[in-house]
Enzyme design. Structure first.
Site, PDB file in Angstrom:
ATOM      1  N   GLU A   1      -0.950  -7.902   9.063  1.00  0.00           N
ATOM      2  CA  GLU A   1      -0.705  -8.889   7.735  1.00  0.00           C
ATOM      3  C   GLU A   1       1.020  -9.035   7.575  1.00  0.00           C
ATOM      4  OE1 GLU A   1      -4.508  -9.648   5.430  1.00  0.00           O
ATOM      5  OE2 GLU A   1      -3.360  -8.021   4.335  1.00  0.00           O
TER       6      GLU A   1
ATOM      7  N   HIS B   1      -2.990  -2.203   1.445  1.00  0.00           N
ATOM      8  CA  HIS B   1      -2.862  -3.687   1.399  1.00  0.00           C
ATOM      9  C   HIS B   1      -1.183  -3.703   0.758  1.00  0.00           C
ATOM     10  CE1 HIS B   1      -2.802  -7.806   0.427  1.00  0.00           C
ATOM     11  NE2 HIS B   1      -3.756  -8.156   1.039  1.00  0.00           N
TER      12      HIS B   1
ATOM     13  N   LYS C   1      -9.275 -10.056  -3.697  1.00  0.00           N
ATOM     14  CA  LYS C   1      -8.355  -9.468  -4.554  1.00  0.00           C
ATOM     15  C   LYS C   1      -9.029  -9.656  -5.954  1.00  0.00           C
ATOM     16  CE  LYS C   1      -5.283 -11.345  -1.288  1.00  0.00           C
ATOM     17  NZ  LYS C   1      -3.812 -11.408  -0.885  1.00  0.00           N
TER      18      LYS C   1
ATOM     19  N   SER D   1      -2.765 -15.994   5.220  1.00  0.00           N
ATOM     20  CA  SER D   1      -2.936 -17.577   5.215  1.00  0.00           C
ATOM     21  C   SER D   1      -3.963 -18.184   6.304  1.00  0.00           C
ATOM     22  CB  SER D   1      -1.738 -18.376   5.151  1.00  0.00           C
ATOM     23  OG  SER D   1      -0.682 -18.136   3.975  1.00  0.00           O
TER      24      SER D   1
ATOM     25  N   GLY E   1      -0.729 -15.558   1.268  1.00  0.00           N
ATOM     26  CA  GLY E   1      -0.673 -16.408   0.202  1.00  0.00           C
ATOM     27  C   GLY E   1       0.217 -17.502   0.014  1.00  0.00           C
TER      28      GLY E   1
ATOM     29  N   GLU F   1      -0.108  -5.821  -1.317  1.00  0.00           N
ATOM     30  CA  GLU F   1      -0.083  -6.003  -2.758  1.00  0.00           C
ATOM     31  C   GLU F   1      -0.198  -4.683  -3.183  1.00  0.00           C
ATOM     32  OE1 GLU F   1      -2.979  -9.001  -2.967  1.00  0.00           O
ATOM     33  OE2 GLU F   1      -1.510 -10.198  -1.921  1.00  0.00           O
TER      34      GLU F   1
ATOM     35  N   ASN G   1     -10.991 -10.763   1.500  1.00  0.00           N
ATOM     36  CA  ASN G   1     -10.582  -9.983   0.657  1.00  0.00           C
ATOM     37  C   ASN G   1     -10.140 -10.797  -0.821  1.00  0.00           C
ATOM     38  OD1 ASN G   1      -8.627  -8.417  -0.868  1.00  0.00           O
ATOM     39  ND2 ASN G   1      -6.866  -8.646   0.275  1.00  0.00           N
TER      40      ASN G   1
HETATM   41  P1  PGA Z   1      -4.325 -14.932   2.173  1.00  0.00           P
HETATM   42  O1  PGA Z   1      -4.356 -13.333   1.926  1.00  0.00           O
HETATM   43  O2  PGA Z   1      -5.390 -15.535   3.156  1.00  0.00           O
HETATM   44  O3  PGA Z   1      -4.515 -15.610   0.996  1.00  0.00           O
HETATM   45  O4  PGA Z   1      -2.706 -15.259   2.721  1.00  0.00           O
HETATM   46  C1  PGA Z   1      -4.673 -12.299   3.133  1.00  0.00           C
HETATM   47  C2  PGA Z   1      -4.729 -10.949   2.577  1.00  0.00           C
HETATM   48  O5  PGA Z   1      -3.818 -10.510   1.735  1.00  0.00           O
HETATM   49  O6  PGA Z   1      -5.400 -10.252   2.909  1.00  0.00           O
END
Ligand code: PGA
Length: 251
Positions: A171, A99, A14, A214, A177, A101, A12
């Site tokens: 998640e 997601h 983003k 992460s 993140g 976000e 992903n």
């Molecule tokens: P990250 O994001 O690996 O940077 O923690 C994962 C995601 O949001 O799908």
């Protein structure tokens, strides 16, 4: 019994990488990652870069591409949005939906996530439904209730035959993140709850459930050992071709 035996590696991106950076990444990644029958690899670039990605992997049918979000409508007065049929036409075969976000920054609630999931399937794409709890929800002991609510809202709203075609990503919001990863035990426990709720809501027992939050080359092996973890959804660590190729070589 599971139909799919491949490990699933999803990237992903983003809001990173326009068309030029996408093309550069793809050229590098193709040299680093050779096709592996044990691995399924799907990238989610920004929608403006899907065409560049698609062009870059024409000689590599083992590398798939999707979008990070769609609008629930086919078309209309929705400035800035793209629809599922448009994404499909541009070459996307997958779509993320729900997601955290999107839920937080764009107010995608459970009803919107359900409507988008239907739209993705109606356009002939495969959705990856993302669910997960915040730290406050986990600390309040609400893990099960949150996962159940997010899953039921979608599974109960879509057609019974569509329920069989869903892929899921668990998640934990506190791990996205942040550099904090759920322990393999936490991931196993949450995946057990996710799977139980999927089946209770009419979803498929043999569905794919990914872990995200992460994930990096240093923790991929441990996470993939978790029972019920069928693959990973990777954000930050998927932006680097070397790092993501190392992740895709695991398992
Ligand atoms: P990250 O994001 O690996 O940077 O923690 C994962 C995601 O949001 O799908």
């Amino acid at each position: 019994m599971k139909m799919e035996t491949r490990q699933f590696f999803a990237a992903n991106w983003k809001m990173h990488k326009g068309p030029r950076a996408t093309t550069e990444f793809v050229e590098r990644f193709k040299k680093l990652h050779r096709p592996r029958s044990e691995a399924r690899v799907v990238f989610f670039p920004p929608s403006i870069s899907v065409g560049a990605f698609r062009d870059g992997v024409r000689d590599r049918p083992d590398i798939e591409v999707g979008v990070q979000d769609v609008h629930a409508e086919r078309d209309g007065a929705h400035t800035g949005a793209i629809s599922a049929p448009m994404a499909r036409e541009a070459g996307a075969t997958w779509a993320l939906v729900g997601h955290s976000e999107r839920r937080r920054e764009f107010a995608d609630d459970d009803a919107a996530v359900a409507a988008k999931t239907s739209a993705i399937m109606a356009a002939g794409m495969f959705p990856i439904l993302c669910v997960g709890e915040t730290l406050e929800e986990r600390e309040a002991g609400d893990l099960e209730a949150v996962l159940a609510r997010q899953l039921r809202a979608v599974l109960e709203a879509i057609d019974p035959e569509q329920r069989q075609g869903l892929t899921y990503a668990y998640e934990p919001v506190w791990a996205i993140g942040t550099g904090r990863t759920a322990s393999p035990d936490d991931a196993t426990e949450a995946h057990r709850i996710v799977r139980r709720e999927i089946v209770a809501s009419g979803g498929s027992e043999s569905c794919i459930v990914l872990y995200g939050g992460s994930v990096k080359p240093g923790n991929i092996q441990d996470l993939l050992c978790g029972e019920g973890v069928d693959g990973v959804l990777v954000g930050g660590a998927s932006l680097d071709p070397e790092g993501f190729a190392a992740i895709c070589a695991a398992g």
